[in-house]
Structure formats: C-alpha cells, structure tokens
Design a protein around this motif. Structure first.
Motif, short mmCIF file in Angstrom:
data_model
loop_
_atom_site.label_atom_id
_atom_site.label_comp_id
_atom_site.label_asym_id
_atom_site.label_seq_id
_atom_site.Cartn_x
_atom_site.Cartn_y
_atom_site.Cartn_z
N UNK A 46 -92.04 19.53 34.96
CA UNK A 46 -92.22 20.86 35.56
C UNK A 46 -90.91 21.35 36.18
N UNK A 47 -90.19 20.47 36.83
CA UNK A 47 -88.93 20.86 37.47
C UNK A 47 -87.89 21.26 36.43
N UNK A 48 -87.82 20.50 35.33
CA UNK A 48 -86.82 20.78 34.30
C UNK A 48 -87.25 21.95 33.42
N UNK A 49 -88.56 22.08 33.21
CA UNK A 49 -89.06 23.19 32.40
C UNK A 49 -89.20 22.88 30.93
N UNK A 50 -89.42 21.62 30.60
CA UNK A 50 -89.67 21.27 29.20
C UNK A 50 -90.37 19.91 29.14
N UNK A 51 -91.04 19.65 28.00
CA UNK A 51 -91.72 18.37 27.80
C UNK A 51 -90.70 17.29 27.49
N UNK A 52 -90.86 16.15 28.16
CA UNK A 52 -89.96 15.03 27.94
C UNK A 52 -90.57 13.97 27.03
N UNK A 53 -91.89 14.03 26.83
CA UNK A 53 -92.57 13.05 25.98
C UNK A 53 -93.66 13.72 25.16
N UNK A 54 -93.89 13.16 23.99
CA UNK A 54 -95.07 13.50 23.20
C UNK A 54 -96.06 12.36 23.40
N UNK A 55 -97.23 12.69 23.96
CA UNK A 55 -98.24 11.68 24.24
C UNK A 55 -99.09 11.45 23.01
N UNK A 56 -99.34 10.20 22.68
CA UNK A 56 -100.17 9.88 21.54
C UNK A 56 -100.70 8.47 21.60
N UNK A 57 -101.53 8.10 20.65
CA UNK A 57 -102.10 6.74 20.64
C UNK A 57 -101.03 5.64 20.59
N UNK A 58 -99.89 5.97 20.00
CA UNK A 58 -98.83 4.97 19.86
C UNK A 58 -98.00 4.83 21.13
N UNK A 59 -98.27 5.68 22.10
CA UNK A 59 -97.52 5.60 23.34
C UNK A 59 -96.82 6.89 23.67
N UNK A 60 -95.73 6.77 24.40
CA UNK A 60 -94.97 7.93 24.87
C UNK A 60 -93.69 8.05 24.04
N UNK A 61 -93.63 9.06 23.20
CA UNK A 61 -92.45 9.26 22.35
C UNK A 61 -91.52 10.28 23.01
N UNK A 62 -90.29 9.90 23.31
CA UNK A 62 -89.39 10.84 23.99
C UNK A 62 -89.00 12.00 23.09
N UNK A 63 -88.94 13.19 23.67
CA UNK A 63 -88.49 14.37 22.95
C UNK A 63 -86.96 14.41 22.92
N UNK A 64 -86.41 15.42 22.24
CA UNK A 64 -84.95 15.52 22.16
C UNK A 64 -84.29 15.68 23.52
N UNK A 65 -84.81 16.56 24.39
CA UNK A 65 -84.18 16.63 25.72
C UNK A 65 -84.28 15.34 26.50
N UNK A 66 -85.36 14.58 26.30
CA UNK A 66 -85.49 13.29 26.98
C UNK A 66 -84.40 12.33 26.51
N UNK A 67 -84.10 12.36 25.22
CA UNK A 67 -83.06 11.48 24.70
C UNK A 67 -81.67 11.90 25.19
N UNK A 68 -81.51 13.19 25.50
CA UNK A 68 -80.25 13.64 26.10
C UNK A 68 -80.12 13.15 27.54
N UNK A 69 -81.23 13.22 28.26
CA UNK A 69 -81.20 12.90 29.69
C UNK A 69 -81.25 11.39 29.96
N UNK A 70 -81.91 10.64 29.10
CA UNK A 70 -82.16 9.22 29.38
C UNK A 70 -80.89 8.40 29.64
#
Length: 383
Positions: A46-70
């Motif tokens: 919410x603070x950054x203004x974008x989704x950092x993960x895609x939630x699914x049965x396989x777990x938490x998949x990081x999005x592109x901005x998450x991979x930039x920030x991680x």
C-alpha cells in the motif's frame, strides 16, 4: 513512498518472503506470526503503490518491482545488522549522529527531545552497546556508535535506491544523484555533465555537495553521497573505496597580469622568491608543487596562505604578487579577461582526476547514466 516512513520490520518481512517463496517459511525466518507477516507485506504494498507478490497455491511469487527492491532490501537489512532495530530508532540515531546534539536532531526529525532521547536509549539497549557519550550540550559517537551510524546510513541509501527503481518501473519521475565535488570538477566537467543529464532525465534530481576529499569521503562512505569527483588518492589508503581515472589535468603557474615573473626566468630560485597560495599540505596538488620545486632546484618555500577556495585564491592573486598552481580551467573567465596569466611550470605537473565510489556500489539506472555522461563529457575535452 517517503523514505522516513520506512518500517524496518516490513522490509525484513518482504525480503524473507522473496527469499523463501512462502509465508510460512518467511514468518519463521523473521520470527513473526503468519498474519503479522501478511499484514506487513500488505502495508508495504500500500505504501509503495503496487503489488509485490502474486499469491497462489504454489506460494508467493515476487513481481517485477519486488525483484527490483529485494536485493536492496537484503543489503539494507545486512547494513542495519540487527532484527531488533526499528525504523524510528534508526532515523532518530542517524539524525543525532549527523547533528551532534539532541536539540538539533529533534528539530530535524520533528520528534520531541524526549522521544528522540528515548529512541536512542532504546536502540542502545536493543543492541547492547553504548552508542553515544555526552559532552556538555553535544554528543559524541562511541566507536560502536560510529560503526552503527555508517551501517544505518548505507541501509537508507540502499532503500532510497530501491524505491527509486520501483518508482521508475511504475513510470514515475524519480531518483536522485548526490555528487561530492572537489574544486577542479566544478569548473567545467561537472556543470556540463549536469546540463546534459538534466535534459535527458528531467525527473531526476541532482544535488552537489562541495568540499575537499577529507570533507567528502566520510559522507561517501556513509551513503549520503553517491560519488565523488576530483583528484584521485593513493589507492592503498582507500581499501573501501573504488577509484576510476577519467582524465589527466596539467596545472599551470597562475599569477596576476603584469606579474614580475612574466618578464623573468621561471626557475626554482625565482619561484621561491614569491609568496605562494596553495591548498593544505595533505592534498595531491601540494605534493605535486613540492615535487616541482625540488625538480626545479629549490626547496619548497614556506606557504604563508593555505586555501582551497578558488574564489578566494583569485582575489588574493589579483591583489598581490603571490603565485599558485592551478588548472587553467578553474580560472578560465579571469584568464580570458586578461586579469590573470599563466606560465608553464619548470617541471611538468600532472594529476589524475576521476570518479570515486564506495566499493561494491550498485548505482540505479539514472546514477549509472550520470557516470556514463561524466566519462563522455571528459572525453570531449570539457575537463
């Protein structure tokens, strides 16, 4: 997202989730409950203004901005060095370290003096280290405090870069380049680079911090400055800094128009007979001058005026028979106007000018573009 609003535990939760790909494993790694970790990630999104993960049965998949920030988040956590540190404690201690007094730090942060005292005291307890010593109304950092301040500063620099990269991915104008500029770089090289950079990157801020190598190397190491421009130093004394040679500068003898030396011999004896204005004894230019004097057959005379300000040196030269050793580019206006004159030194002097950064520094795209422009401008002869 404003950097002052960063929550260290939210960043740690995010980094652990990217690393493990699972809320369960990440919660265990950072000693949080799963609901608390999920809430921390949601708040960060919410603070950054974008989704950092895609939630699914396989777990938490990081999005592109998450991979930039991680990677930035991981580096920041490593620099902080303890899971017990809170964002408020980090900001309060950094403000105190930079201000040198609780009163000034409180004013800078907007915290009350009591709150700032409490945050720094709690930090000291959490880390099990004495971080500051009182000296009357001011404070001095202990050796442990100095190490922590440097680590916290570098952590904030990494997070600042990470947030800028995410903002750029979002299509927002973002980013900042902080340049530590020693005197020579401010003549033509840096101004021309800034003009070109501003035209190509209108949304990226550039801040110039002026000073000597001694004044700028600390802020560079602490993450307050991104890169430093000027004469390079002996690499053996800079094991935590990386230097890149960009061009060679050839200083000249500079004096007022009509100076007696212009009509006489330029040798060691003649040079030793005039007063000199030079930078401090620990600077490369001073060392080059000493070598020039000895190479010309004279012991370096006493330097009556030590000064690193080109503006001050200019006025002193105009009003006296003093000499200095400077790059002609630093006094181009006065030389073109004919109020100052130059002569080649009796022994050629050359110094290497370049870019100094922290070892292992990972520039953002705008910062890398700025460095590339510095090389380009120097290659075109604007040095």
């Amino acid at each position: 997202m404003q950097l002052h609003a960063i929550n260290v535990r939210h960043i740690a939760a995010f980094a652990a989730t990217v690393r493990h790909g699972s809320v369960t494993r990440a919660a265990r790694a950072v000693n949080l409950t799963q609901p608390a970790l999920t809430q921390a990630i949601a708040r960060l999104e919410a603070d950054i203004g974008c989704a950092l993960f895609e939630r699914g049965p396989a777990g938490m998949t990081p999005t592109e901005p998450a991979l930039l920030l991680a990677p930035r988040a991981e580096a920041a956590i490593a620099h902080v060095g303890s899971p017990r540190v809170t964002g408020t404690q980090l900001r309060a201690f950094l403000a105190l370290a930079r201000a040198g007094s609780y009163a000034v730090a409180a004013e800078a942060t907007g915290l009350s003096s009591a709150s700032l005292h409490r945050a720094v005291a709690d930090l000291s307890v959490a880390l099990g280290q004495r971080l500051v010593d009182r000296r009357g109304r001011s404070v001095m950092l202990t050796p442990a405090g100095e190490r922590r301040a440097r680590g916290f500063g570098l952590a904030m620099a990494e997070l600042r870069s990470g947030l800028a990269e995410v903002a750029a991915w979002q299509g927002k104008a973002a980013g900042r380049v902080v340049v530590g500029a020693m005197p020579l770089s401010r003549a033509r090289w840096l101004p021309e680079t800034i003009l070109r950079f501003a035209a190509a990157h209108p949304g990226v801020d550039v801040a110039v911090v002026e000073g000597s190598h001694a004044e700028l190397s600390g802020p560079l190491r602490d993450g307050e400055v991104d890169l430093m421009l000027g004469a390079l130093r002996d690499a053996s004394s800079l094991d935590d800094l990386a230097q890149e040679a960009v061009f060679e500068d050839r200083p000249a003898l500079v004096m007022r128009a009509g100076h007696p030396l212009l009509a006489g011999a330029v040798d060691g004896v003649a040079l030793a007979g005039f007063p000199w204005i030079l930078p401090a004894s620990d600077t490369p230019l001073r060392h080059y001058w000493e070598g020039m004097m000895r190479g010309a057959g004279a012991e370096p005379p006493r330097v009556g005026i030590e000064c690193g300000s080109v503006l001050t040196v200019r006025q002193l030269l105009l009003g006296s028979d003093a000499l200095t050793l400077l790059s002609p580019a630093q006094l181009a206006v006065e030389l073109d106007a004919g109020v100052l004159a130059t002569l080649p030194p009796p022994v050629p002097v050359a110094r290497t000018i370049g870019i100094t950064t922290r070892e292992g520094w990972r520039p953002t795209a705008p910062q890398a573009a700025f460095v590339a422009l510095l090389r380009e401008v120097a290659a075109e002869g604007f040095a």
